[in-house]
Design a protein around this motif. Structure first.
Motif, PDB file in Angstrom:
ATOM      1  N   SER A  62       0.832  -1.202   0.000  1.00 38.02           N
ATOM      2  CA  SER A  62       0.000   0.000   0.000  1.00 38.02           C
ATOM      3  C   SER A  62       0.865   1.249   0.000  1.00 38.02           C
ATOM      4  CB  SER A  62      -0.923  -0.002   1.223  1.00 38.02           C
ATOM      5  OG  SER A  62      -1.810  -1.097   1.196  1.00 38.02           O
ATOM      6  N   ALA A  65       2.362   1.933  -3.337  1.00 38.82           N
ATOM      7  CA  ALA A  65       1.377   2.595  -4.194  1.00 38.82           C
ATOM      8  C   ALA A  65       1.294   4.085  -3.879  1.00 38.82           C
ATOM      9  CB  ALA A  65       0.014   1.931  -4.030  1.00 38.82           C
ATOM     10  N   GLY A  68       4.277   5.818  -5.404  1.00 38.69           N
ATOM     11  CA  GLY A  68       4.125   6.007  -6.840  1.00 38.69           C
ATOM     12  C   GLY A  68       3.210   7.172  -7.178  1.00 38.69           C
ATOM     13  N   THR A  92       2.798   1.537  -9.057  1.00 43.40           N
ATOM     14  CA  THR A  92       1.575   1.809  -8.295  1.00 43.40           C
ATOM     15  C   THR A  92       0.522   0.736  -8.523  1.00 43.40           C
ATOM     16  OG1 THR A  92       1.984   4.192  -8.402  1.00 43.40           O
ATOM     17  CG2 THR A  92      -0.263   3.489  -7.913  1.00 43.40           C
ATOM     18  N   VAL A  93       0.264   0.423  -9.797  1.00 35.40           N
ATOM     19  CA  VAL A  93      -0.783  -0.559 -10.124  1.00 35.40           C
ATOM     20  C   VAL A  93      -0.390  -1.958  -9.656  1.00 35.40           C
ATOM     21  CG1 VAL A  93      -2.042  -1.670 -12.006  1.00 35.40           C
ATOM     22  CG2 VAL A  93      -1.655   0.797 -12.054  1.00 35.40           C
ATOM     23  N   SER A  94       0.856  -2.346  -9.889  1.00 36.46           N
ATOM     24  CA  SER A  94       1.285  -3.693  -9.496  1.00 36.46           C
ATOM     25  C   SER A  94       1.302  -3.856  -7.977  1.00 36.46           C
ATOM     26  CB  SER A  94       2.659  -4.017 -10.093  1.00 36.46           C
ATOM     27  OG  SER A  94       3.636  -3.103  -9.642  1.00 36.46           O
ATOM     28  N   ALA A  95       1.630  -2.777  -7.248  1.00 35.92           N
ATOM     29  CA  ALA A  95       1.586  -2.847  -5.784  1.00 35.92           C
ATOM     30  C   ALA A  95       0.159  -3.049  -5.297  1.00 35.92           C
ATOM     31  CB  ALA A  95       2.175  -1.571  -5.183  1.00 35.92           C
ATOM     32  N   LEU A  96      -0.783  -2.311  -5.873  1.00 37.59           N
ATOM     33  CA  LEU A  96      -2.195  -2.480  -5.504  1.00 37.59           C
ATOM     34  C   LEU A  96      -2.698  -3.867  -5.883  1.00 37.59           C
ATOM     35  CD1 LEU A  96      -3.608   1.015  -6.529  1.00 37.59           C
ATOM     36  CD2 LEU A  96      -3.300   0.142  -4.200  1.00 37.59           C
ATOM     37  N   TRP A  97      -2.284  -4.329  -7.068  1.00 43.13           N
ATOM     38  CA  TRP A  97      -2.675  -5.657  -7.548  1.00 43.13           C
ATOM     39  C   TRP A  97      -2.202  -6.738  -6.570  1.00 43.13           C
ATOM     40  CZ3 TRP A  97      -5.280  -6.889 -12.172  1.00 43.13           C
ATOM     41  CH2 TRP A  97      -5.261  -8.235 -12.544  1.00 43.13           C
ATOM     42  N   LEU A 138       6.215  -5.279 -10.539  1.00 41.18           N
ATOM     43  CA  LEU A 138       6.795  -4.277  -9.642  1.00 41.18           C
ATOM     44  C   LEU A 138       8.315  -4.304  -9.743  1.00 41.18           C
ATOM     45  CD1 LEU A 138       5.630  -3.324  -6.113  1.00 41.18           C
ATOM     46  CD2 LEU A 138       8.038  -3.850  -6.467  1.00 41.18           C
TER      47      LEU A 138
END
Length: 229
Positions: A62, A65, A68, A92-97, A138
């Motif tokens: 989190s 993200a 990022g 950012t997207v891969s961390a949230l994913w 990531l």
């Protein structure tokens, strides 16, 4: 308009915290088991630890993200090119994913392993493993970020460290691909070791950004107006 230098220091602080948490989680997590039944037993035998490290991972991801998002809105040199802007967006997207994977593993996967409900465990493990592939991307984003830092005249860490981070990021992606996508057992160990090295660099990089003395005061006029008369 954001204060670029303040934004970089804030981003650095969150990056350092996120990286510290991820290093701790990776070391305790260790390589994944090749056999799913062995993995289920391993989780059941250490359910409290497994759940705790995945909550820590969720917190870490989190914060990656958040980092990022701050960098992308900062207007700084870190996202000045198309490649680096894309890298921070992918981070950012891969961390949230991947964060959703950590939550699933801390809750329903752990509960299924403890209760011995193999059907539920296998179904949620497949979901979690699919979402966890975000961690490989990531790593690729950090390859681009560290490569850019290595070549920057304004870098805040030594170039050699950024090159090592770039290599470890590639190794992290390769380790995940080998271990999880192609079933090569050695890849699981490679992923953990290289990810720890990569995350140690992002910890250093974040700390260096946080302590950066390149602030707004340096951009302000230094000459004191002389009195007239």
């Amino acid at each position: 308009m954001p204060n670029t230098h303040t934004a970089l220091r804030v981003a650095g602080a969150w990056l350092a915290i996120a990286s510290f948490l991820l290093v701790a989680a990776l070391i305790v997590h260790g390589p994944l088991a090749h056999d799913l039944s062995d993995q289920m037993k391993e989780i059941a035998d250490g359910a409290t630890t497994w759940s705790a490290i995945h909550w820590v991972s969720a917190a870490s991801l989190s914060l990656f993200a958040v980092t990022g998002l701050i960098v992308l809105s900062s207007g700084s040199r870190l996202a000045a090119s198309g490649w680096t802007m894309t890298a921070w967006a992918v981070l950012t997207v891969s961390a949230l994913w991947t964060m959703t994977t950590a939550v699933a593993e801390a809750t329903v996967v752990t509960n299924a392993a403890v209760s011995g409900t193999k059907e539920i465990f296998e179904a949620w493990w497949a979901f979690a493993e699919g979402k966890a592939s975000g961690i490989a991307f990531l790593a690729l984003s950090i390859v681009v970020i560290s490569g850019n830092e290595a070549q920057s005249s304004e870098r805040v860490v030594p170039a050699w460290s950024a090159w090592i981070a770039m290599i470890s990021g590639v190794a992290s992606f390769a380790g995940w691909a080998l271990g999880r996508w192609f079933g090569v057992d050695f890849g699981n160990l490679l992923w953990v070791v290289s990810s720890v090295v990569m995350s140690m660099w992002t910890l250093w990089f974040g700390f260096a950004l946080m302590r950066s003395r390149t602030d707004a005061q340096q951009d302000a006029p230094t000459d004191t107006p002389k009195p007239r008369g």
